[in-house]
Design a protein around this motif. Structure first.
Motif, short mmCIF file in Angstrom:
data_model
loop_
_atom_site.label_atom_id
_atom_site.label_comp_id
_atom_site.label_asym_id
_atom_site.label_seq_id
_atom_site.Cartn_x
_atom_site.Cartn_y
_atom_site.Cartn_z
N LEU A 238 54.13 2.92 37.96
CA LEU A 238 54.27 1.60 38.58
C LEU A 238 55.07 1.70 39.88
O LEU A 238 54.73 1.08 40.89
N LEU A 239 56.14 2.50 39.84
CA LEU A 239 56.96 2.71 41.04
C LEU A 239 56.11 3.33 42.15
O LEU A 239 56.20 2.94 43.32
N LYS A 241 52.91 3.05 42.54
CA LYS A 241 51.98 2.05 43.05
C LYS A 241 52.66 1.10 44.03
O LYS A 241 52.09 0.70 45.04
N LYS A 242 53.92 0.76 43.71
CA LYS A 242 54.67 -0.15 44.60
C LYS A 242 55.02 0.53 45.92
O LYS A 242 54.89 -0.07 47.00
N LEU A 243 55.51 1.78 45.83
CA LEU A 243 55.99 2.46 47.03
C LEU A 243 54.87 2.96 47.92
O LEU A 243 55.04 3.09 49.13
N TRP A 245 51.91 1.56 48.47
CA TRP A 245 50.91 0.52 48.71
C TRP A 245 50.16 0.74 50.00
O TRP A 245 48.99 0.38 50.13
#
Length: 264
Positions: A238-239, A241-243, A245
């Motif tokens: 998840l991290l 995917k966030k970082l 983007w």
């Protein structure tokens, strides 16, 4: 490729059916191979009397602190190794040699030196996490194209600006790959430490179950460890995917600096 939830449920169901069939046709006693129903009953018992939660929290604390220590140390050292060939030549033989020694051989020494408490388990986790994160940090920083470094120099960017706007974004995909491996290895490190000497934790619970032939308790502990590793892996994903983007943009809009707005 994203796995559909119903496929995961179907896979788990098939595994449980195969397990139950093995118990029925093999006629194994419970201390050799308990049925899924017996393991489920033992899970509820351990959950209700607080045994499972108490020991899970101990292992989780060891994993999180060890992971943080290992990742921080490996990232800082990895960056300086990537930027200094002399430092790499000086330290690489020791770093590589340290990986040739199995962690199960070092763990008893750490428990003797630092006691069976939290600190020795944290050190074992940090040591297990250290190498993959270090290698990925070095590879990530060195993967920065030299012409982009020349561009930053031509713009008279400071050391901090180069790090923030070029090296960190460029190295992040490779670094996060190492972090995913480290997150799962940290669980293994905690269990190894608890096997060598501990008074609590899921590894300690496995030892207790094995000692009294409570095989269902061993299964409960192992499944909880698997769940911990999967949760940590999922959180890092998840991290990532966030970082990352900005990697989802069309190819011609991929930018090393995430602060630069996309084209309209």
């Amino acid at each position: 490729m994203k796995t559909k939830p119903w496929l995961i449920l179907l896979s788990i169901l098939l595994m449980l059916v195969a397990w139950q069939l093995a118990v029925w046709f093999g006629r194994f006693p419970a201390f050799i191979l308990p049925s899924p129903e017996q393991v489920g009953a033992r899970f509820i018992q351990a959950l209700l009397d607080g045994t499972l939660l108490r020991n899970t929290l101990v292992t989780l604390l060891e994993v999180l602190v060890g992971l943080t220590l290992g990742v921080t140390t490996a990232t800082v050292l990895g960056y300086f190794l990537a930027r200094s060939i002399h430092l790499e030549r000086l330290l690489s033989p020791y770093i590589i040699a340290s990986q040739a020694i199995p962690i199960v051989a070092i763990a008893p020494l750490l428990v003797i030196w630092f006691g069976p408490g939290l600190f020795s388990k944290v050190l074992i986790c940090a040591l297990v996490v250290f190498f993959p994160v270090l290698v990925n940090t070095v590879v990530g920083v060195r993967s920065v194209p030299e012409d982009l470094r020349d561009l930053m120099r031509s713009l008279q960017a400071t050391r901090w600006q180069t790090l923030k706007n070029l090296e960190v974004p460029a190295a992040l995909p490779v670094f996060l790959g190492g972090l995913r491996i480290g997150a799962t290895l940290a669980v293994i490190g905690a269990v190894v430490g608890e096997f060598v000497g501990a008074k609590s934790g899921l590894g300690f619970l496995v030892n207790v179950g094995r000692g009294v032939y409570d095989t269902a308790l061993v299964f409960v502990s192992v499944f909880t460890l698997i769940a911990l590793a999967l949760i940590l892996y999922g959180l890092v994903s998840l991290l990532e995917k966030k970082l990352l983007w900005w990697q989802q943009r069309p190819e011609n809009e991929v930018l090393l600096n995430p602060e630069v707005p996309a084209k309209a």
